[in-house]
Design a protein around this motif. Structure first.
Motif, PDB file in Angstrom:
ATOM      1  N   TYR A  52       0.845  -1.198   0.000  1.00 45.76           N
ATOM      2  CA  TYR A  52       0.000   0.000   0.000  1.00 45.76           C
ATOM      3  C   TYR A  52       0.875   1.240   0.000  1.00 45.76           C
ATOM      4  N   GLN A  53       0.488   2.207  -0.824  1.00 40.50           N
ATOM      5  CA  GLN A  53       1.097   3.538  -0.808  1.00 40.50           C
ATOM      6  C   GLN A  53       0.195   4.414   0.045  1.00 40.50           C
ATOM      7  N   VAL A  54       0.769   5.070   1.039  1.00 42.11           N
ATOM      8  CA  VAL A  54      -0.009   5.930   1.933  1.00 42.11           C
ATOM      9  C   VAL A  54       0.404   7.380   1.669  1.00 42.11           C
ATOM     10  N   ASP A  55      -0.556   8.145   1.156  1.00 41.44           N
ATOM     11  CA  ASP A  55      -0.333   9.562   0.872  1.00 41.44           C
ATOM     12  C   ASP A  55      -0.988  10.393   1.962  1.00 41.44           C
ATOM     13  N   ARG A  56      -0.236  11.310   2.514  1.00 38.86           N
ATOM     14  CA  ARG A  56      -0.784  12.183   3.548  1.00 38.86           C
ATOM     15  C   ARG A  56      -0.558  13.636   3.158  1.00 38.86           C
ATOM     16  N   THR A  57      -1.647  14.391   3.135  1.00 36.74           N
ATOM     17  CA  THR A  57      -1.591  15.828   2.885  1.00 36.74           C
ATOM     18  C   THR A  57      -2.418  16.497   3.954  1.00 36.74           C
ATOM     19  N   GLY A  58      -1.760  17.199   4.871  1.00 38.24           N
ATOM     20  CA  GLY A  58      -2.470  17.826   5.983  1.00 38.24           C
ATOM     21  C   GLY A  58      -3.204  16.783   6.793  1.00 38.24           C
ATOM     22  N   ASP A  59      -4.505  16.948   6.941  1.00 34.88           N
ATOM     23  CA  ASP A  59      -5.310  15.998   7.702  1.00 34.88           C
ATOM     24  C   ASP A  59      -5.916  14.908   6.824  1.00 34.88           C
ATOM     25  N   ASN A  60      -5.623  14.920   5.541  1.00 32.92           N
ATOM     26  CA  ASN A  60      -6.188  13.932   4.623  1.00 32.92           C
ATOM     27  C   ASN A  60      -5.194  12.809   4.351  1.00 32.92           C
ATOM     28  N   MET A  61      -5.687  11.575   4.379  1.00 32.62           N
ATOM     29  CA  MET A  61      -4.857  10.423   4.107  1.00 32.62           C
ATOM     30  C   MET A  61      -5.545   9.569   3.049  1.00 32.62           C
ATOM     31  N   THR A  62      -4.755   9.140   2.072  1.00 31.73           N
ATOM     32  CA  THR A  62      -5.250   8.264   1.018  1.00 31.73           C
ATOM     33  C   THR A  62      -4.386   7.023   0.990  1.00 31.73           C
ATOM     34  N   VAL A  63      -5.019   5.863   0.986  1.00 28.76           N
ATOM     35  CA  VAL A  63      -4.301   4.591   0.925  1.00 28.76           C
ATOM     36  C   VAL A  63      -4.610   3.955  -0.424  1.00 28.76           C
ATOM     37  N   VAL A  64      -3.544   3.667  -1.170  1.00 27.51           N
ATOM     38  CA  VAL A  64      -3.691   3.117  -2.522  1.00 27.51           C
ATOM     39  C   VAL A  64      -3.068   1.725  -2.562  1.00 27.51           C
ATOM     40  N   PRO A  65      -3.854   0.695  -2.911  1.00 32.71           N
ATOM     41  CA  PRO A  65      -3.269  -0.646  -3.035  1.00 32.71           C
ATOM     42  C   PRO A  65      -2.393  -0.717  -4.295  1.00 32.71           C
ATOM     43  N   ILE A  66      -1.272  -1.404  -4.192  1.00 34.08           N
ATOM     44  CA  ILE A  66      -0.338  -1.556  -5.301  1.00 34.08           C
ATOM     45  C   ILE A  66      -0.216  -3.048  -5.625  1.00 34.08           C
ATOM     46  N   ASP A  67      -0.485  -3.411  -6.865  1.00 32.66           N
ATOM     47  CA  ASP A  67      -0.385  -4.802  -7.312  1.00 32.66           C
ATOM     48  C   ASP A  67       1.009  -5.032  -7.878  1.00 32.66           C
TER      49      ASP A  67
END
Length: 112
Positions: A52-67
């Motif tokens: 998983y790639q975890v992107d954090r910008t301020g209070d927002n977090m996005t988790v992206v699965p990587i195959d």
């Protein structure tokens, strides 16, 4: 039983394991430790680690699965763990030779 190594950063980038296709390795350092640990990554379909790639910008977090069974996914992982000091979290099985077989890898695009 998988174990998690907390507070780790990349010590050496992802490279192909010697003599094996679909197997890769990179090194991590645990906070406060001077010795790095080699992490073994299997990219073979059906045996691959969850990534998983975890992107954090301020209070927002996005988790992206990587195959990582695909070329694009493997490239994303290689790019994600290419810089020494990048925050990562690895869970897996410790081996008797001191390496770690990854079952879950999370890499962070901003400080944890």
């Amino acid at each position: 039983m998988p174990q998690t190594i907390p507070n780790t950063t990349v010590a050496a980038p992802l490279v192909p394991a010697s003599g094996s296709s679909k197997r890769y390795t990179f090194a991590i350092n645990a906070k406060g430790r001077s010795n790095s640990v080699a992490v073994n990554v299997n990219a073979a379909y059906g045996s691959t680690a969850l990534v998983y790639q975890v992107d954090r910008t301020g209070d927002n977090m996005t988790v992206v699965p990587i195959d990582i069974t695909t070329a694009a996914g493997l490239t994303a992982l290689a790019n994600g763990v290419s810089k020494t000091g990048t925050a990562v979290q690895v869970s897996g099985i410790p081996k008797s030779d001191g390496t770690f077989n990854a079952s879950l890898i999370k890499y962070f695009t901003a400080p944890k």
